[in-house]
Design a protein around this motif. Structure first.
Motif, mmCIF file in Angstrom:
data_model
loop_
_atom_site.group_PDB
_atom_site.id
_atom_site.type_symbol
_atom_site.label_atom_id
_atom_site.label_comp_id
_atom_site.label_asym_id
_atom_site.label_seq_id
_atom_site.Cartn_x
_atom_site.Cartn_y
_atom_site.Cartn_z
ATOM 1 N N GLN A 152 0.395 10.472 -5.577
ATOM 2 C CA GLN A 152 -0.244 9.196 -5.896
ATOM 3 C C GLN A 152 -0.686 8.470 -4.628
ATOM 4 O O GLN A 152 -1.766 7.862 -4.597
ATOM 5 C CB GLN A 152 0.709 8.321 -6.709
ATOM 6 C CG GLN A 152 0.915 8.801 -8.132
ATOM 7 C CD GLN A 152 1.888 7.925 -8.899
ATOM 8 O OE1 GLN A 152 2.531 7.037 -8.346
ATOM 9 N NE2 GLN A 152 2.010 8.186 -10.191
ATOM 10 N N VAL A 153 0.156 8.520 -3.580
ATOM 11 C CA VAL A 153 -0.236 7.899 -2.313
ATOM 12 C C VAL A 153 -1.483 8.575 -1.764
ATOM 13 O O VAL A 153 -2.444 7.921 -1.336
ATOM 14 C CB VAL A 153 0.918 7.973 -1.291
ATOM 15 C CG1 VAL A 153 0.435 7.532 0.084
ATOM 16 C CG2 VAL A 153 2.081 7.104 -1.742
ATOM 17 N N ASP A 154 -1.501 9.910 -1.806
ATOM 18 C CA ASP A 154 -2.643 10.654 -1.262
ATOM 19 C C ASP A 154 -3.909 10.412 -2.081
ATOM 20 O O ASP A 154 -5.020 10.430 -1.543
ATOM 21 C CB ASP A 154 -2.310 12.146 -1.240
ATOM 22 C CG ASP A 154 -3.377 12.976 -0.549
ATOM 23 O OD1 ASP A 154 -3.762 12.616 0.577
ATOM 24 O OD2 ASP A 154 -3.835 13.963 -1.148
ATOM 25 N N ALA A 155 -3.745 10.150 -3.382
ATOM 26 C CA ALA A 155 -4.910 9.920 -4.242
ATOM 27 C C ALA A 155 -5.458 8.508 -4.108
ATOM 28 O O ALA A 155 -6.569 8.241 -4.568
ATOM 29 C CB ALA A 155 -4.533 10.184 -5.702
ATOM 30 N N GLY A 156 -4.713 7.611 -3.486
ATOM 31 C CA GLY A 156 -5.156 6.244 -3.317
ATOM 32 C C GLY A 156 -5.955 6.054 -2.051
ATOM 33 O O GLY A 156 -6.689 6.947 -1.602
ATOM 34 N N ASP A 157 -5.804 4.881 -1.459
ATOM 35 C CA ASP A 157 -6.563 4.567 -0.251
ATOM 36 C C ASP A 157 -6.076 5.348 0.965
ATOM 37 O O ASP A 157 -6.826 5.536 1.926
ATOM 38 C CB ASP A 157 -6.475 3.067 0.046
ATOM 39 C CG ASP A 157 -7.180 2.232 -1.008
ATOM 40 O OD1 ASP A 157 -8.115 2.763 -1.638
ATOM 41 O OD2 ASP A 157 -6.783 1.075 -1.216
ATOM 42 N N TYR A 158 -4.809 5.772 0.933
ATOM 43 C CA TYR A 158 -4.229 6.460 2.084
ATOM 44 C C TYR A 158 -4.297 7.975 1.900
ATOM 45 O O TYR A 158 -4.299 8.485 0.774
ATOM 46 C CB TYR A 158 -2.776 6.031 2.282
ATOM 47 C CG TYR A 158 -2.622 4.565 2.587
ATOM 48 C CD1 TYR A 158 -2.663 4.090 3.891
ATOM 49 C CD2 TYR A 158 -2.455 3.643 1.551
ATOM 50 C CE1 TYR A 158 -2.528 2.751 4.175
ATOM 51 C CE2 TYR A 158 -2.326 2.287 1.830
ATOM 52 C CZ TYR A 158 -2.366 1.848 3.135
ATOM 53 O OH TYR A 158 -2.241 0.510 3.408
ATOM 54 N N ASP A 159 -4.328 8.688 3.016
ATOM 55 C CA ASP A 159 -4.276 10.150 2.995
ATOM 56 C C ASP A 159 -2.904 10.599 3.482
ATOM 57 O O ASP A 159 -2.412 10.119 4.511
ATOM 58 C CB ASP A 159 -5.360 10.743 3.901
ATOM 59 C CG ASP A 159 -6.759 10.508 3.361
ATOM 60 O OD1 ASP A 159 -6.907 10.483 2.132
ATOM 61 O OD2 ASP A 159 -7.681 10.327 4.172
#
Length: 331
Positions: free
Chosen positions: A36-43
């Motif tokens: 979920q973190v990777d799919a958001g604004d952050y990589d």
């Protein structure tokens, strides 16, 4: 005796089943959270994620963890990152960082080196997972640039906890001890070596009241805002000089501040000498600045201590009778 053996076997089987179910849930939820973190604004990327520790622990190790901010200006890398929890107390977690971590800021690479660095956190064992405490400690942290410049400390501690008897007021604390500045910064602020090379202590303690409690399973759309900030202690000690502050500020809906902060400086004339040595204050104006400060001093009966009040009204700062301009927004 036979019944006792059967009871022990059944209990062990049930506990083993609980551990393997818990292990599976931890791995699945951590993997899902990272996705979920990777799919958001952050990589975010990593190599492996494994949980071990049967029968009494959940020990999770993540390897080659890399994190990028949305602008691509900041990259964090850790070769390993570990999370530990007791199997019978999964709401309390300890995180252990590697001895070397890497930060790339706008193409400039910094290495964070520590003898030991770990964090711990505790949430209430309820559906909302309400935040209780969090602490991060670093033993002898050193931030080193590629050119070899280094900011070092004997220790660093940051902590936050829910204040007793409250639901959304938190005590936030930061302390750094025995700080050694990079040589180029040291020469810039103290070119004549008027002060000792080690800053003894920097400490900040405050109470922060938020518009909503911190809950890991709370409404993701609700972003808690600061309602009041009470500085219970700010203290800096460097040689014979010391600076302390205490006060309260409150932001409005737009983050514009109102409040006041009382500031006391002991042996403050040494700070004036530093300002003269760096050229911030012209040498021929030293006496004038000294007289103005003495006239504004709220505690003239205390030798070598200058006390002033920083008043903030509708976002505008006044130090005694001296206007300082706009205060930073708190939201």
């Amino acid at each position: 005796m036979r019944k006792l053996i059967v009871l022990v076997v059944v209990a062990a089987t049930l506990y083993g089943g609980y551990w393997f179910v818990g292990r599976s849930q931890i791995q699945d939820r951590l993997t899902e959270a990272l996705v979920q973190v990777d799919a958001g604004d952050y990589d975010l990327s990593y190599d492996t994620l494994h949980t071990r520790g049967f029968p009494s622990r959940f020990d999770t190790t993540i390897t080659d963890l890399e994190f990028y901010d949305p602008t691509g200006r900041v990259t964090y890398f850790a070769p390993t990152f570990q999370l530990f929890a007791l199997s019978y107390r999964p709401n309390e977690v300890i995180a252990v960082f590697p001895q070397e971590q890497t930060l790339d800021i706008d193409g400039e690479v910094f290495t964070l080196i520590t003898n030991d660095m770990r964090a711990s956190g505790k949430v209430r064992a309820n559906a909302a997972l309400a935040f209780q405490t969090a602490t991060i400690e670093a033993d002898n942290p050193r931030i080193r640039s590629e050119e070899g410049a280094e900011l070092a400390m004997a220790s660093l501690l940051a902590a936050m906890r829910l204040s007793p008897g409250t639901t959304q007021t938190y005590d936030a604390f930061v302390e750094a001890r025995s700080i050694v500045l990079p040589e180029d910064i040291r020469r810039m602020i103290d070119p004549q070596n008027l002060q000792p090379p080690i800053i003894q202590n920097l400490r900040f303690d405050s109470d922060v009241t938020l518009s909503a409690p911190i809950e890991l399973n709370g409404d993701a759309a609700m972003s808690a805002q600061i309602e009041t900030l009470s500085i219970t202690e700010f203290a800096l000690a460097w040689g014979d000089m010391s600076l302390s502050a205490i006060g309260d500020v409150t932001p409005d809906d737009f983050g514009v501040l109102n409040g006041s902060i009382s500031i006391s400086a002991r042996n403050w004339q040494q700070a004036l000498d530093l300002a003269v040595s760096t050229g911030v204050v012209n040498a021929d104006r030293r006496f004038l600045v000294l007289e103005i400060a003495n006239n504004m001093d709220e505690t003239p009966h205390i030798p070598d201590t200058l006390t002033l009040t920083l008043n903030i009204t509708d976002g505008n700062m006044m130090l005694g009778a001296m206007p300082l301009g706009a205060a930073p927004l708190l939201r």
